[in-house]
Design a protein around this motif. Sequence first.
Motif, PDB file in Angstrom:
ATOM      1  N   HIS A  59       0.845  -1.196   0.000  1.00  0.00           N
ATOM      2  CA  HIS A  59       0.000   0.000   0.000  1.00  0.00           C
ATOM      3  C   HIS A  59       0.880   1.245   0.000  1.00  0.00           C
ATOM      4  CE1 HIS A  59      -2.181  -3.279   2.140  1.00  0.00           C
ATOM      5  NE2 HIS A  59      -3.025  -3.006   1.165  1.00  0.00           N
ATOM      6  N   LEU A  61      -1.442   7.513  -0.040  1.00  0.00           N
ATOM      7  CA  LEU A  61      -2.263   6.757  -0.995  1.00  0.00           C
ATOM      8  C   LEU A  61      -2.300   7.440  -2.359  1.00  0.00           C
ATOM      9  CD1 LEU A  61      -5.272   5.758   1.289  1.00  0.00           C
ATOM     10  CD2 LEU A  61      -3.421   4.294   0.477  1.00  0.00           C
ATOM     11  N   THR A  72      -4.461   5.817  -5.468  1.00  0.00           N
ATOM     12  CA  THR A  72      -4.965   4.484  -5.143  1.00  0.00           C
ATOM     13  C   THR A  72      -6.460   4.413  -5.431  1.00  0.00           C
ATOM     14  OG1 THR A  72      -3.300   4.238  -3.419  1.00  0.00           O
ATOM     15  CG2 THR A  72      -5.174   2.731  -3.336  1.00  0.00           C
ATOM     16  N   ALA A 114      -7.713  -0.682  -2.489  1.00  0.00           N
ATOM     17  CA  ALA A 114      -6.656  -1.328  -1.695  1.00  0.00           C
ATOM     18  C   ALA A 114      -7.108  -2.725  -1.316  1.00  0.00           C
ATOM     19  CB  ALA A 114      -6.356  -0.504  -0.454  1.00  0.00           C
ATOM     20  N   SER A 128      -2.365  -3.017  -4.163  1.00  0.00           N
ATOM     21  CA  SER A 128      -3.209  -1.845  -4.409  1.00  0.00           C
ATOM     22  C   SER A 128      -3.336  -1.613  -5.905  1.00  0.00           C
ATOM     23  CB  SER A 128      -2.582  -0.589  -3.782  1.00  0.00           C
ATOM     24  OG  SER A 128      -2.379  -0.775  -2.401  1.00  0.00           O
ATOM     25  N   LEU A 179      -3.681   1.031  -8.688  1.00  0.00           N
ATOM     26  CA  LEU A 179      -3.411   2.467  -8.841  1.00  0.00           C
ATOM     27  C   LEU A 179      -3.861   2.971 -10.203  1.00  0.00           C
ATOM     28  CD1 LEU A 179       0.301   2.731  -7.554  1.00  0.00           C
ATOM     29  CD2 LEU A 179      -1.809   2.674  -6.206  1.00  0.00           C
TER      30      LEU A 179
END
Length: 309
Positions: A179, A183, A216, A219, A224, A226
């Motif tokens: 992660h 974010l 992000t 998650a 994650s 993206l």
Amino acid sequence: MGDVRSLPVPDGLEGERLDAALARLFGFSRTRAAELITSGDVQLDGATAAKSDRVHAGAWLEVVIPPPPAAPVPVAEPVPGMRVLYEDDDIVVVDKPIGVAAHPTVGWTGPTVVGGLLGAGHRVATSGAAERQGIVHRLDANTTGVMVVAKSEVAYSRLKRAFKERTVDKRYHALVQGHPDPLRGTVDAPIDRHPSGDGRFAVVAGGKPSVTHYDTVEAFRAASLLDVKLETGRTHQIRVHMAATRHPCVGDLMYGADPRLAARLGVTRQWLHAASLSFDHPVTGELVTFTSDHPDDLATALERVRAES
């Protein structure tokens, strides 16, 4: 027979290994330098040397630099699975499948976008190097998604400029390990060839300026998803920048991804997809946007990582 270059070893290279000294003097990779030494094309003070020999300032260095290999030409044959998303007199937009390079390069014997278009009867611009006809930007062979190719010469020059001036909106989806923190953020770090000369790229002081924006979207426990916007377009940029933040693309073993996670999700390449491309049409000036869905292998991996969470 190539060019013969003769010169004394500069003071600054005193005590360096011969392969490292050659790499610094001539801008070769260490691998290339080692190949020349092994093939007997390098002499130190009139004697054939080994790559691990140390050089001394003032020693006389003679190097035979072979002529560059002839540029490969595209093989005109249709590429299975490469869909044309849009075409007019000036541009053709394709959805590039896995295992297809943008254009031929030395050492690549697989299918190419240029060859596939020519093989299917599409015209492409002839500006630029012969093997790169119509190519204004590239995707790695194992990165899938949207790619535009110029058909007319005016489209070629205007699109080249648009990519250079960063007025093209390039969006990628990347499934990365772990992660990212924060974010949403920006990686601004220069990229150049990895010092090992093994074909990888890396964050290197003095490299080319490279900027990647990420956000992000979702998650999961192990990874994650993206949404990535590229400001610059360096080779392997997203892969290098994500690896540098310790969140390599899932399946990207070249850049340190976990092979067990890749195997569990059934991914055999980097999880990276060029999801959309927006730009002003080079002739009409109208803003055009093209998108591509995740191909089966990436979609399946995403379902698996979602189910695990």
